[in-house]
Design a protein around this motif. Structure first.
Motif, mmCIF file in Angstrom:
data_model
loop_
_atom_site.group_PDB
_atom_site.id
_atom_site.type_symbol
_atom_site.label_atom_id
_atom_site.label_comp_id
_atom_site.label_asym_id
_atom_site.label_seq_id
_atom_site.Cartn_x
_atom_site.Cartn_y
_atom_site.Cartn_z
ATOM 1 N N MET A 1 0.654 -1.224 0.037
ATOM 2 C CA MET A 1 -0.169 0.015 0.220
ATOM 3 C C MET A 1 0.760 1.117 -0.194
ATOM 4 N N ARG A 2 0.527 2.046 -0.790
ATOM 5 C CA ARG A 2 1.334 3.455 -0.959
ATOM 6 C C ARG A 2 1.279 4.234 0.556
ATOM 7 N N ALA A 174 1.062 13.827 12.015
ATOM 8 C CA ALA A 174 1.416 15.031 10.928
ATOM 9 C C ALA A 174 2.602 14.906 10.349
ATOM 10 N N VAL A 175 3.650 14.376 11.318
ATOM 11 C CA VAL A 175 5.002 14.389 10.805
ATOM 12 C C VAL A 175 5.156 13.286 9.634
ATOM 13 N N PHE A 176 4.544 12.094 9.691
ATOM 14 C CA PHE A 176 4.527 11.031 8.824
ATOM 15 C C PHE A 176 4.025 11.803 7.539
ATOM 16 N N GLY A 177 2.827 12.486 7.699
ATOM 17 C CA GLY A 177 2.142 12.938 6.305
ATOM 18 C C GLY A 177 2.689 14.120 5.460
ATOM 19 N N TYR A 178 3.622 14.748 6.473
ATOM 20 C CA TYR A 178 4.621 15.804 6.019
ATOM 21 C C TYR A 178 5.524 15.046 5.027
ATOM 22 N N VAL A 179 5.839 14.191 5.470
ATOM 23 C CA VAL A 179 7.143 13.155 4.473
ATOM 24 C C VAL A 179 6.566 12.681 3.180
ATOM 25 N N VAL A 180 5.199 11.942 3.482
ATOM 26 C CA VAL A 180 5.053 11.025 2.437
ATOM 27 C C VAL A 180 3.726 11.530 1.763
ATOM 28 N N LEU A 181 3.060 12.572 2.072
ATOM 29 C CA LEU A 181 1.753 13.014 1.306
ATOM 30 C C LEU A 181 2.223 14.006 0.262
ATOM 31 N N ARG A 182 1.818 13.728 -1.166
ATOM 32 C CA ARG A 182 1.830 14.534 -2.221
ATOM 33 C C ARG A 182 0.450 15.241 -2.424
#
Length: 404
Positions: A1-2, A174-182
């Motif tokens: 999963m992406r 939030a930190v995880f999303g900052y890294v992976v979310l385009r």
């Protein structure tokens, strides 16, 4: 999963967990702050829950509209940061007013489920959207199970511990999303933010103009209104009808939540392939009518526990309806649509508890002409029948995108 999809699912799960995580400690926390008895604490707990739902109703379209204008990424990340700060404030709250403020802000930030669904619509092919909305529903169901469980365990460390845990989870995500979310909102589909559409009534009016979409919104609302019978009266029903203790009530809700996650995360894909989106909606309504009526009249607690996960088989309705409606609007209005659906759900959260608890009280009163603890489930079955009639009478049609 992406990784980005994982982030979206974790965000939805945290929205769901954040509600259940603090439920076990709220009675003690309110009594601690107010110095009141349990009855008064329950009253304030109801006010706080209603406030949370009202904020979701009012701000679902606002958050969805902002994501159509500024993008999904900033809306989701900012909401998570604010959510983390909000839990920290509630963790140190020394007054009911501060708790109320926390529930107001929490209701607004939890409205990001509309943006999460819009993101899933952005990255999915039209024929895959219903199944992917099912993944979002599965994440919500998993949070529904884990939230109260984790909250109960953390309560051993004090009434404030679950709030600190919720804050930490939101911040880490939030930190995880900052890294992976385009970002998925491009200039081709970006559109101006307009206040006249960024409110529940304006959003409903605009979307309702699309042929066939208005009836679908009604069907969605009726289903949510009926579904809310579980959190509204299940604990009271179980105690009155079967003499269940809190542990058994918790077990039954956990069974329901686990089955909900299985149905929406996996089983729905098989049902969609077999029946299509429209057939899936009809199947879900028929299962729900049978399940509600069975629960309403069952007299054995064991059979009720068996029926509880079976009732979750109807949970295919929501993602299938979302898939149909998502195809009816353009790519520039996915956030608006999901925001409207968030408001519809929140409105059901406001109205259903009053309806269901009133029906329960009326039919369990010592002076009731007919004793029927399951009356709320009969009412829910009736709402589902009406929704099915509307769905069949007004078949969805392919529509033009919402005009900007």
């Amino acid at each position: 999963m992406r990784p980005a999809v994982s982030f979206i699912l974790i965000t939805v799960m945290l929205d769901s967990m954040g509600i259940g995580l603090i439920v076990p400690v709220m009675p003690d926390l309110i009594q601690e702050i107010q110095g009141s008895d349990l009855g008064t604490a329950a009253l304030w707990g109801g006010i706080l829950s209603t406030t949370f739902a009202v904020m979701q109703f009012l701000f679902g379209p606002v958050i969805g509209g902002l994501s159509d204008r500024f993008g999904r990424r900033p809306v989701l990340l900012i909401s998570l940061v604010v959510m983390a700060l909000d839990y920290l404030v509630m963790a140190v709250a020394g007054s009911i007013a501060l708790l109320m403020l926390g529930r107001i802000v929490g209701g607004i930030t939890a409205a990001t489920q509309s943006t999460a669904n819009a993101y899933m619509a952005d990255i999915s092919r039209p024929e895959d959207r219903a199944a992917n909305f099912g993944l979002v529903g599965a994440a919500f169901g998993l949070g529904f199970v884990l939230g109260p469980l984790l909250g109960g365990l953390l309560a051993e460390f004090g009434t404030r511990a679950p709030f600190y845990a919720a804050a930490a989870l939101a911040a880490l995500n939030a930190v995880f999303g900052y890294v992976v979310l385009r970002e998925t909102v491009t200039d081709d589909i970006r559109r101006p933010f307009r206040w006249k559409r960024a409110n529940p009534l304006g959003s409903f009016r605009q979307l309702g103009r699309l042929p066939g979409l208005g009836p679908l919104l009604i069907v969605f609302f009726l289903y949510q209104l009926a579904f809310m019978v579980y959190p509204a009266v299940w604990a009271y029903f179980g105690k009155e009808r079967f003499g269940w203790e809190p542990a058994t009530i918790g077990l039954s809700l956990a069974l329901f939540g686990i089955m909900l996650a299985i149905v929406q995360g996996g089983l729905i894909r098989w049902v969609l392939r077999l029946l299509g989106e429209r057939g899936t909606v009809v199947y879900g309504h028929l299962i729900d009518v049978a399940a509600f009526l069975a629960i309403a009249f069952v007299t054995s607690g064991t059979i009720a526990l068996i029926l509880t996960p079976i009732a979750a088989l109807a949970a295919v309705i929501t993602p299938a309806l979302q898939g149909i409606m998502s195809k009816a609007v353009g790519p520039d209005a996915q956030g608006e649509l999901q925001g409207a659906l968030t408001s519809v759900t929140a409105l059901a959260m406001i109205l259903s508890p009053m309806m269901m608890t009133s029906a329960f009280a009326a039919f369990t009163d010592t002076n009731a002409a007919v004793y029927m603890p399951g009356a709320p489930f009969v009412l829910s079955a009736g709402l589902i029948v009406v929704g099915l009639v509307v769905f069949v009478a007004y078949p969805p049609r392919k529509t033009a995108p919402v005009e900007g």
